[in-house]
Design a protein around this motif. Structure first.
Motif, short mmCIF file in Angstrom:
data_model
loop_
_atom_site.label_atom_id
_atom_site.label_comp_id
_atom_site.label_asym_id
_atom_site.label_seq_id
_atom_site.Cartn_x
_atom_site.Cartn_y
_atom_site.Cartn_z
N PRO A 118 -1.48 6.02 3.73
CA PRO A 118 -1.77 5.31 2.48
C PRO A 118 -2.31 6.26 1.41
O PRO A 118 -2.99 7.25 1.72
N ARG A 148 1.48 9.08 -7.32
CA ARG A 148 1.76 8.12 -6.24
C ARG A 148 3.15 8.35 -5.66
O ARG A 148 3.36 8.24 -4.44
N THR A 187 -4.66 5.79 -0.55
CA THR A 187 -6.12 5.77 -0.58
C THR A 187 -6.73 6.87 0.28
O THR A 187 -7.90 7.21 0.12
N GLN A 188 -5.94 7.43 1.20
CA GLN A 188 -6.41 8.54 2.03
C GLN A 188 -5.89 9.89 1.53
O GLN A 188 -6.04 10.90 2.20
N SER A 197 -11.10 3.95 -5.64
CA SER A 197 -10.14 2.86 -5.84
C SER A 197 -10.74 1.77 -6.72
O SER A 197 -10.05 1.19 -7.58
N GLN A 212 8.22 -0.41 -1.54
CA GLN A 212 7.50 0.64 -2.25
C GLN A 212 8.45 1.53 -3.04
O GLN A 212 8.14 1.95 -4.17
N HIS A 263 8.45 -0.38 3.25
CA HIS A 263 8.74 0.94 2.70
C HIS A 263 9.80 0.86 1.60
O HIS A 263 9.67 1.50 0.55
#
Length: 297
Positions: free
Chosen positions: A105, A94, A107-108, A185, A42, A39
C-alpha cells in the motif's frame, strides 16, 4: 449580444461539455467493469488520473499565458495552474508506486511524506486562486446584486460544505499522532478537505457571476468552474452518499470517486475557454453585394 449570436455561442460550446461527459462516462464504465478486480480498478483510476490531470494542467496554463505578467487574472490562473501541476505530481507519485511495488500500500511507501507536502501545497495554491477568482467581480465592478436566490445559493453551498467536510475533519483529526503513516495520511486528507470545502463554498459567487454574464463569452468560463466545484462536492460526499445508493456501498464509493475526472477536466476546460474568450474574433467576410457596393462608391 443578440439571440442569434448567443445561440451560436451556446452551440459551439456544447461539444466541449459533451466531451467532458464522454470522459466521465468512460471512467465510470471502466471502473464499474473492474469493481471485482481491485488491482485493475486501481489501474483504471490511475489512467483516468493521468488523463484528467494533464488536461487540467494544459487548460490552466493556457489561460495563465493569455494574460500579461502582473495582470490580476494571471495570478488567478497561475495559482490554478500551479495547483493542477502539483496535483499531477501527486498522481505521478502514486502511479509510480502502484506500478513499481503493486503489492505494498502507498501508506507504507517512503514517498508518502513527499506526497503529503505536494498535496498540501497544491491545495494552498488552488484555494488561493479560487478566492481570487471569486473576488474577480469586485475587481471588475461586476458585483451581483443581493437577492433571495443568491442568498439561498450561499446558504445551500455553506450547508453542503459543512455537511461534506465536518465528518471527514472529525475523523481525520483523531488519526493525528497515531503513527507517522496515519498522521501523514490524515494531514493529506485534512488539507484536501479544507480546500474542497472552500471550493464548494465559492461555488455560489462563481455561479452568480456566470448567471449575470449569461450570453457573454466569459460566462462559460464561470459555468465550467462552478460545475467543477459541484463535482468536487459529490466526490467529497462519497463517504456518506455511497451507503444511500443501491448496491454495495464500497463499490458505489468507487463509482463516485470517478467524479474526480469531471472536476479536473472541467477546470482545464474553463482555462481553455478563458483563453478562447480573449482571442480576437475574425470579422465576417464581406458578401458579394457588399464588395460590389464598396467598389462602386
Amino acid at each position: 449580444m443578440s439571440t442569434h449570436s448567443t445561440g451560436r455561442a451556446a452551440g459551439s460550446i456544447v461539444p466541449w461539455f459533451g466531451a467532458v461527459l464522454v470522459l466521465q462516462l468512460a471512467h465510470a464504465f471502466a471502473a464499474a467493469s473492474a469493481l471485482d478486480a481491485p488491482h485493475s480498478l486501481q489501474l483504471v483510476h490511475d489512467v483516468a488520473g493521468w488523463g484528467s490531470g494533464v488536461l487540467a494542467v494544459a487548460g490552466t496554463f493556457a489561460a495563465a499565458r493569455s494574460f500579461v505578467p502582473g495582470d490580476y487574472l494571471r495570478k488567478v490562473w497561475g495559482g490554478l495552474a500551479a495547483g493542477a501541476f502539483l496535483s499531477l505530481v501527486s498522481t505521478a507519485l502514486r502511479s509510480y508506486w502502484l506500478h513499481a511495488v503493486p503489492d505494498v500500500p502507498f501508506t507504507q511507501s517512503p514517498l508518502l511524506p513527499l506526497r503529503m507536502g505536494v498535496v498540501v501545497l497544491a491545495n494552498v495554491c488552488t484555494t488561493y486562486a479560487l478566492i481570487l477568482l471569486a473576488m474577480t467581480y469586485r475587481q471588475s465592478g461586476l458585483q451581483p446584486p443581493s437577492s433571495f436566490r443568491s442568498n439561498a445559493l450561499w446558504a445551500g453551498t455553506a450547508i453542503a460544505a459543512l455537511a461534506v467536510g465536518l465528518p471527514v475533519l472529525a475523523t481525520e483529526v483523531r488519526h493525528l499522532g497515531a503513527d507517522s503513516a496515519a498522521t501523514m495520511s490524515a494531514v493529506i486528507s485534512l488539507a484536501s478537505t479544507l480546500a474542497d470545502m472552500t471550493t464548494i463554498l465559492l461555488v455560489a459567487p462563481i455561479l452568480s457571476v456566470a448567471y449575470m454574464l449569461r450570453g457573454g463569452r466569459l460566462a462559460w468560463v464561470w459555468w465550467a468552474m462552478g460545475v467543477s466545484g459541484a463535482m468536487w462536492l459529490f466526490y467529497d460526499a462519497r463517504g456518506w452518499l455511497a451507503p444511500l445508493l443501491p448496491g454495495d456501498a464500497a463499490q458505489s464509493a468507487e463509482l463516485l470517486r470517478t467524479l474526480r475526472t469531471s472536476g479536473l477536466v472541467l477546470l482545464g476546460l474553463a482555462g481553455w475557454l478563458q483563453r478562447t474568450a480573449l482571442a480576437p474574433r475574425q470579422a465576417p467576410a464581406a458578401g458579394p453585394e457588399v464588395q460590389t457596393h464598396a467598389g462602386m462608391s
